[in-house]
Design a protein around this motif. Structure first.
Motif, short mmCIF file in Angstrom:
data_model
loop_
_atom_site.label_atom_id
_atom_site.label_comp_id
_atom_site.label_asym_id
_atom_site.label_seq_id
_atom_site.Cartn_x
_atom_site.Cartn_y
_atom_site.Cartn_z
N LYS A 47 -78.12 -28.12 58.53
CA LYS A 47 -79.19 -28.26 59.52
C LYS A 47 -80.42 -28.93 58.92
N SER A 48 -80.24 -29.64 57.81
CA SER A 48 -81.39 -30.22 57.12
C SER A 48 -82.11 -31.26 57.97
N GLU A 49 -81.37 -31.94 58.87
CA GLU A 49 -82.00 -32.94 59.71
C GLU A 49 -82.93 -32.30 60.74
N ASP A 50 -82.74 -31.03 61.01
CA ASP A 50 -83.60 -30.32 61.97
C ASP A 50 -84.87 -29.82 61.31
N ASP A 51 -84.94 -29.84 59.97
CA ASP A 51 -86.12 -29.35 59.26
C ASP A 51 -87.26 -30.36 59.39
N ILE A 52 -88.46 -29.87 59.60
CA ILE A 52 -89.63 -30.73 59.76
C ILE A 52 -90.53 -30.59 58.54
N SER A 69 -94.49 -44.31 53.38
CA SER A 69 -93.75 -44.52 52.13
C SER A 69 -92.69 -43.45 51.91
N TYR A 70 -93.06 -42.21 52.20
CA TYR A 70 -92.13 -41.08 52.02
C TYR A 70 -90.94 -41.20 52.97
N LYS A 75 -84.69 -41.95 55.86
CA LYS A 75 -85.04 -42.36 57.22
C LYS A 75 -84.75 -41.27 58.24
N ASN A 76 -83.85 -40.34 57.91
CA ASN A 76 -83.50 -39.26 58.85
C ASN A 76 -84.44 -38.06 58.77
N LYS A 77 -85.30 -38.05 57.76
CA LYS A 77 -86.19 -36.91 57.59
C LYS A 77 -87.27 -36.92 58.67
#
Length: 413
Positions: A47-52, A69-70, A75-77
């Motif tokens: 579920k890492s893509e759901d983390d904000i 830059s980050y 790109k999915n973060k």
């Protein structure tokens, strides 16, 4: 032949219809289906893509530039700019995963604090550190009136390249992705050889010892010769193993088409090419040869054992050789060119597993592999002949001593 077929069919059908065969086959099919859907299973639990991740700073321009830059690192973060109090509250409420608070010091250096409900991963810390260092370098350069060109020269890394000098007999056409998949194929092949040979070797030894201990064999050989009976038993068990492997092959091919296994493999960074097919063919060959070697060796042990309760102890030497070969191969998976591996690959009982390991080495020629295959074939023929001789000579033996049975069997004509 008319007496051989009923014995063969009886052995085959009894094994194929057993609960253990059905359960183990279904269990492996479930594993194949799971592996084919590994990417979907991983995505389901990941579920890492759901983390904000939220970013705060008193300098909104700096926060925005850092965010851009980050973002390039992943790109999915999911990134968001908030004020510090809102970010801290979001971390406590587990609404946000990470808060990165950035501040600029008077000497133009930058620092950041990473807040989360647990210690941040080193990957996160490294990404924040490298991104912030780039901004800090720009700030210091501006304070020192360095031009962008001079800054680029100061920050540029020294050029370091590598070049591999391969042996004359090395295969230069194998890509890194192909090597990784070859290793995975050999890894799976080693496990299959170990498990299948251990399983079916134990079955044939138990089958023969059980008949001898119950004295059923005395009635059987009145209608069929001992050698014919033994060969029917051995080939029946081999047919059961072949049936199970065929089911596995059909399951793998089905998974490849139904679940698009090729796409799943490519998602994990692997590519499938002709070199992988070559390794796969060798894996199948050594699996069959290993099965024949250990089944025939186990048949010899079963022929020399007169009590079913002694079979586990009697078959231990065969099991130990299987385990030694397996562990040598597994511990040498990343270094298949050591002297131990080279020598052990020509030891008949070790050859199926260790020569399979050597197929992933660019220093191992096909001629060496063929020599290993020939060694296995010769070993199988000799073991079959020895098994027939011992079974014929010990069929009526009631002695509990396995060594006395062996001597008596060899003297019997």
């Amino acid at each position: 032949m008319n007496k051989f077929i009923p014995t063969f069919w009886l052995t085959y059908w009894k094994k194929v219809s057993s609960k253990s065969f059905i359960f183990s086959t279904l269990f492996m099919i479930v594993i194949f289906v799971a592996v084919s859907n590994a990417d979907k299973i991983y995505d389901f639990f990941d579920k890492s893509e759901d983390d904000i991740t939220v970013i705060s700073s008193s300098d909104k321009v700096l926060a925005t530039a850092f965010k851009d830059s980050y973002q390039k690192l992943d790109k999915n973060k999911k990134l968001k700019i908030v004020d510090f109090n809102k970010g801290e509250s979001g971390i406590k409420d587990e609404k946000y995963k990470i808060l990165i608070d950035i501040r600029e010091n008077k000497d133009k250096t930058l620092e950041a604090k990473v807040y989360s409900t647990e210690y941040a991963d080193e990957d996160v810390m490294s990404a924040v550190r490298s991104t912030l260092t780039a901004f800090q370098s720009n700030n210091i350069a501006k304070s020192l009136n360095l031009s962008q060109e001079n800054l680029s020269r100061v920050m540029s890394e020294a050029k370091v390249t590598d070049k591999v000098i391969k042996p004359n007999n090395a295969n230069d056409n194998v890509s890194e992705q192909s090597k990784a998949l070859n290793t995975a194929i050999v890894y799976a092949g080693l496990f299959l050889i170990f498990i299948i040979t251990l399983n079916y070797g134990s079955q044939i030894a138990t089958e023969i010892a059980q008949e001898k201990s119950s004295r059923v064999i005395e009635m059987i050989i009145t209608s069929i010769s001992p050698i014919t009976h033994l060969m029917a038993k051995i080939l029946g068990v081999i047919a059961v193993a072949a049936t199970q492997m065929l089911i596995y092959a059909v399951a793998i091919v089905t998974c490849a088409y139904v679940f698009n296994l090729g796409e799943t493999i490519s998602k994990f960074g692997f590519t499938f090419d002709h070199e992988n097919i070559r390794i796969l063919i060798y894996a199948i060959i050594f699996l069959i040869l290993g099965l024949l070697i250990y089944i025939s060796a186990s048949a010899i042990v079963g022929s020399l054992t007169n009590r079913i309760e002694d079979i586990a102890q009697s078959i231990m030497p065969v099991t130990m050789m299987n385990m030694i070969a397996f562990y040598i191969a597994m511990f040498s998976l990343t270094k298949p060119d050591t002297m131990l591996v080279k020598v052990a690959s020509y030891v008949p009982f070790f050859t199926p597993q260790i020569m399979l390991l050597r197929t992933i080495s660019t220093k191992t020629s096909d001629i060496e592999i063929m020599i290993g295959i020939i060694i296995c074939i010769i070993t199988i023929i000799l073991l079959f002949l020895l098994a027939a001789r011992i079974y014929k000579g010990s069929v009526f033996s009631t002695d509990k001593n396995i060594f006395k049975n062996f001597k008596r069997a060899l003297k019997t004509k």
